[in-house]
Design an enzyme around this catalytic site. Structure first.
Site, mmCIF file in Angstrom:
data_model
loop_
_atom_site.group_PDB
_atom_site.id
_atom_site.type_symbol
_atom_site.label_atom_id
_atom_site.label_comp_id
_atom_site.label_asym_id
_atom_site.label_seq_id
_atom_site.Cartn_x
_atom_site.Cartn_y
_atom_site.Cartn_z
ATOM 1 C CB SER A 61 -0.967 -0.031 1.317
ATOM 2 O OG SER A 61 -2.076 -0.961 0.832
ATOM 3 C CE LYS A 64 -4.531 2.180 -0.574
ATOM 4 N NZ LYS A 64 -3.896 0.635 -0.200
ATOM 5 C CB SER A 126 -4.273 1.744 3.994
ATOM 6 O OG SER A 126 -3.482 1.289 2.947
ATOM 7 C CE LYS A 228 -1.602 4.020 2.513
ATOM 8 N NZ LYS A 228 -1.320 2.810 3.700
#
Length: 835
Positions: A61, A64, A126, A228
């Protein structure tokens, strides 16, 4: 112990793909489990440490981050705005319910989602389906088209990266150093990312979603504010983090750490190493052996590299030592005010210890910023100040002209004793108040029974809503609207009702029917700010025009109060101004309003209100937690600018008093101050009182629900053969052991004190039957420090048929999971993703 099938499958797959193959790495003398890692200095872009830094790995993720960069780029180009509505395709609808697309967050066709909302849940939680929805929006309906844009941007940045999807479920590839470079570009080009990634939770359409970045909470790391996480079987546990200390920012990347917790340990060690190396390489503010104490609490001290070295402190650090520190951009002035009642939380010295003479951080060019210190009676302008990477450093010697100052040569230490010269209010009967200004009015005559600095105007927070209500009641009386008039929900109101800073947050919906009558209740009882704005737009077309009526009303009733908004919530202090009223003016407004509309008291004395399926409780605790006989209103308020304010009224033996405190020292103090003022006011009027009484309890409403379903991550539906879930005072209560053990928690029952303890490696909560306080303890694995939080429950735990039932939302959210109520299917969806 029962486990969720899909989660167990994920873990087994992860172990098979990532276990045991990683060579040990060390950053300095500390082990990290990462297969690939780096730490980069944000200002220079220099890589201060790397391990397999150029080896391509799967980012999960963290993908992203490129998705978000492209979103910001489209915003900057004017292709979309934060208010642009994001359509939900069949593809997105399905993937938002598929546990493979972590983190699960159901999206609906008939709900309006904005780019602003989607950015928050992508960054904080997320939410993969939200990322795909944005990809389709910006890719002309095609995620593949958007992914090509991501690859083009990666090539422009010179990144060693390849993307196959927009959210990180596919096996995308990027090296740790390229990931750090992407983060650097994102922060540099679109610093708003830090406002989003620093959030510990985000409220999205009525549900709260906790951050996946646990450097912000459980693994608290000072200065951390993003970015993140990422987890898939192919990627392992990844994290790109950033933190700022002493004005210097570091970016770290850890890929394929050994566990979800270890990735945060690895990150902390990488950041620590980066800061230590940067201290040696950059700067002209130095660590010093001089020490500084404020009220016997040590504050980090440094030395300015001048001809005469002397101790300096960072102005912002004073916030931990009883000061408010506020920068006014319009006047380029830093205001520092000492508050004796403000909580002290001294900064741990270990974060600042360095070898004497070692560089700490960079000294920026001289600044025109003025630094003013207010001791309560006089304002001092400091001269010996330095602009350090956006932070102001102050020479300790400057405090000699303000406070008691002692230099102890043998200790090489300065001792500063601070004080606030302005006295607090003391009633003529000797009772001390914590209020900075106070006023007691005899309602019948309008005369002041007591006043202390009652004519000084101050920010009043949500007390201003009562002037809004006054104008609304005028509009009803004049026939402009009626109590049954339906209040439309504009896009502005819809968005504000979901904004965490727009107190109190009560989500409003386009397709719901709200009446003026309902809105008035929510404004008065729950202080719902968006409800104010909605009715203001109904009456005047805009809140700006409505505020003109508020100011006209103030002039009509003979007060000089100044209003800039209808809610008391100043969203941007650099643009908007705070509403200002004196304690006397608040009392006059209250008297006039009760005289004109005595029915207002029927609203202000309600302990709770039911509003579209939810119960909201009155924020005025004078007839619940701080029960005072005769109390029947009026309004309290709190913002950072106003402090804890309160306007109260009570009637005994046909005599009414109005009290105002602006502000009191704490939430509790405003109610105890009000009780003391009630007592004194009634005593002057010849009425005997009994003071505060024990808290009153409401009879609970029980309803067993056979239809309620509990679903975990959209894949596992729980059953309760012994005792069904129940609804108690509109809150879902469920047998807790089965649920929490399914989520991997340990549950213990103590029969002696009738308590339940639920725990995992880092969090423990304790609840007692019929007690509305839940104690949460969180252990920081980085420091072994345990923090405690007392959480007030709306419904206490109960015992039914030898099964303990607990409020599901409060307990589950304490462990970082999200809880969604789906009305159509009568399902409580618990999202316990590991991303």
């Amino acid at each position: 112990m029962r486990k969720i099938a899909v989660l167990l499958s994920f873990l087994l797959t992860f172990q098979a793909l990532s276990g045991g193959a990683v060579q040990a790495a060390y950053v300095g003398e500390n082990y990290i489990s990462s297969a690939g890692a780096c730490v980069m200095d944000f200002d220079t872009g220099e890589v201060l440490y790397e391990y397999n830094g150029n080896v391509l790995r799967v980012p999960a993720s963290m993908t992203k981050m490129m998705n978000v960069y492209c979103i910001y780029e489209s915003l900057a180009a004017g292709e979309i705005t934060l208010d642009t509505v994001v359509p939900i395709s069949q593809n997105v609808y399905d993937k938002s319910r598929d546990a493979v697309y972590q983190s699960v967050l159901p999206l609906y066709y008939n709900t309006t989602y904005t780019v602003d909302e989607m950015l928050d849940v992508i960054v904080v939680y997320s939410a993969s389906a939200a990322a795909i929805a944005m990809a389709e929006l910006l890719g002309d309906g095609s995620e593949a088209v958007f992914v090509e844009k991501m690859n083009q941007k990666a090539a422009e940045m010179g990144l060693n990266a390849y993307y196959y999807d927009s959210c990180g479920i596919a096996d995308n590839e990027i090296s740790p150093i390229s990931m750090a470079s992407l983060a650097r570009n994102l922060i540099r080009d679109y610093p708003d990312i830090l406002n989003r990634s620093a959030q510990k939770a985000v409220v999205f359409h009525g549900n709260t979603y906790q951050t996946t970045n646990h450097l912000l909470d459980t693994y608290y790391y000072e200065g951390a504010d993003g970015l993140k996480t990422g987890t898939t079987p192919a990627a392992g546990y990844c994290f790109c983090g950033t933190a700022v200390r002493n004005g210097r920012r570091m970016i770290s990347v850890t890929m394929q750490s050994s566990s979800t917790g270890q990735r945060f340990v690895d990150t902390a060690r990488l950041l620590d190493y980066g800061f230590s190396i940067a201290n040696e390489k950059y700067g002209s503010i130095y660590f010093t052996d001089m020490r500084v104490f404020i009220n016997n609490a040590e504050i980090p001290a440094f030395s300015y590299n001048g001809a005469e070295p002397h101790a300096v402190i960072v102005a912002e650090d004073l916030q931990n030592y009883g000061f408010d520190v506020r920068y006014d951009a319009e006047t380029e002035t830093l205001h520092i005010v000492y508050h004796p009642d403000k909580h002290f939380s001294p900064i741990p010295m270990d974060y600042y210890r360095g070898k004497n003479g070692q560089k700490a951080f960079t000294l920026a060019p001289s600044s025109n910023i003025s630094v003013l210190v207010n001791d309560g009676a006089e304002v001092f302008e400091l001269q010996d100040v330095y602009d350090v990477d956006g932070y102001m450093c102050i020479s300790v010697d400057e405090f000699q002209k303000i406070y008691d100052f002692i230099w102890k040569e043998e200790e090489n230490a300065a001792y500063i004793t601070t004080y606030y010269k302005s006295p607090k209010a003391i009633l003529p009967n000797g009772k001390k108040l914590t209020s900075e200004s106070a006023y007691i009015m005899d309602f019948q005559t309008g005369d002041a029974i007591y006043e202390f600095e009652g004519e000084i105007q101050k920010p009043v927070a949500s007390i201003a809503k009562m002037m809004s209500v006054y104008v609304m009641l005028d509009a009803v009386q004049d026939g402009e609207i009626s109590l049954d008039t339906v209040v439309p929900i504009s896009e502005n109101v819809y968005n504000l009702s979901r904004m965490e800073d727009y107190k109190m947050m009560v989500p409003l919906y386009y397709d719901e029917k709200y009446t003026v009558d309902e809105m008035l209740d929510m404004i008065v009882i729950d202080s719902a700010a968006a409800c104010v704005t909605a009715v203001a737009e109904l009456i005047a077309g805009s809140e700006v025009e409505f505020v003109k009526r508020m100011n006209a009303k103030a002039a009509e009733i003979g007060i000089q109060s100044v209003f800039y908004n209808g809610t008391g919530v100043c969203l941007n202090p650099e643009i908007e101004k705070e509403n200002l009223m004196s304690a006397q003016e608040v009392a006059v407004m209250t008297k006039k309003m009760i005289e004109d509309y005595p029915e207002i008291l029927e609203r202000t004395k309600c302990a709770s209100v039911d509003f579209h399926g939810q119960t909201y409780y009155n924020l005025n605790k004078m007839f619940t937690d701080y029960y005072y006989e005769g109390a029947d209103g009026f309004k309290n308020g709190m913002t950072d600018a106003s402090g804890y304010c309160m306007c109260g009224t009570a009637v005994l033996d046909g005599k009414r008093v109005i009290t105002v405190t602006l502000p009191s020292a704490s939430n509790d103090a405003r109610f105890t101050d009000t009780a003391k003022m009630f007592d004194y006011g009634f005593a002057v009027l010849g009425v005997q009182t009994v003071g505060l009484q024990e808290k009153t309890e409401m009879e609970p409403f029980f309803q067993e629900e056979d239809d309620i379903k509990i679903n975990i991550d959209g894949n596992y539906e729980m059953s309760f053969p012994d005792q069904q879930p129940m609804i108690v005072n509109n809150r879902a209560m469920i047998p807790i052991r089965a649920l929490m053990e399914t989520l991997g928690k340990t549950v213990d029952w103590n029969d002696e004190d009738q308590s339940v303890t639920i725990r995992d490696e880092t969090v423990q909560v304790n609840l007692c039957l019929e007690n509305t306080t839940m104690v949460k303890e969180t252990k920081n694995p980085l420091t072994d420090v345990v923090s405690r939080e007392d959480i007030t429950l709306e419904v206490a735990p109960i015992m039914v048929n030898d099964r303990v039932l607990l409020p599901v939302r409060a307990v589950v959210e304490a462990f970082g999971a999200a809880v969604i109520w789906e009305e159509d299917t009568q399902t409580i969806l618990i999202i316990a993703g590991v991303c």
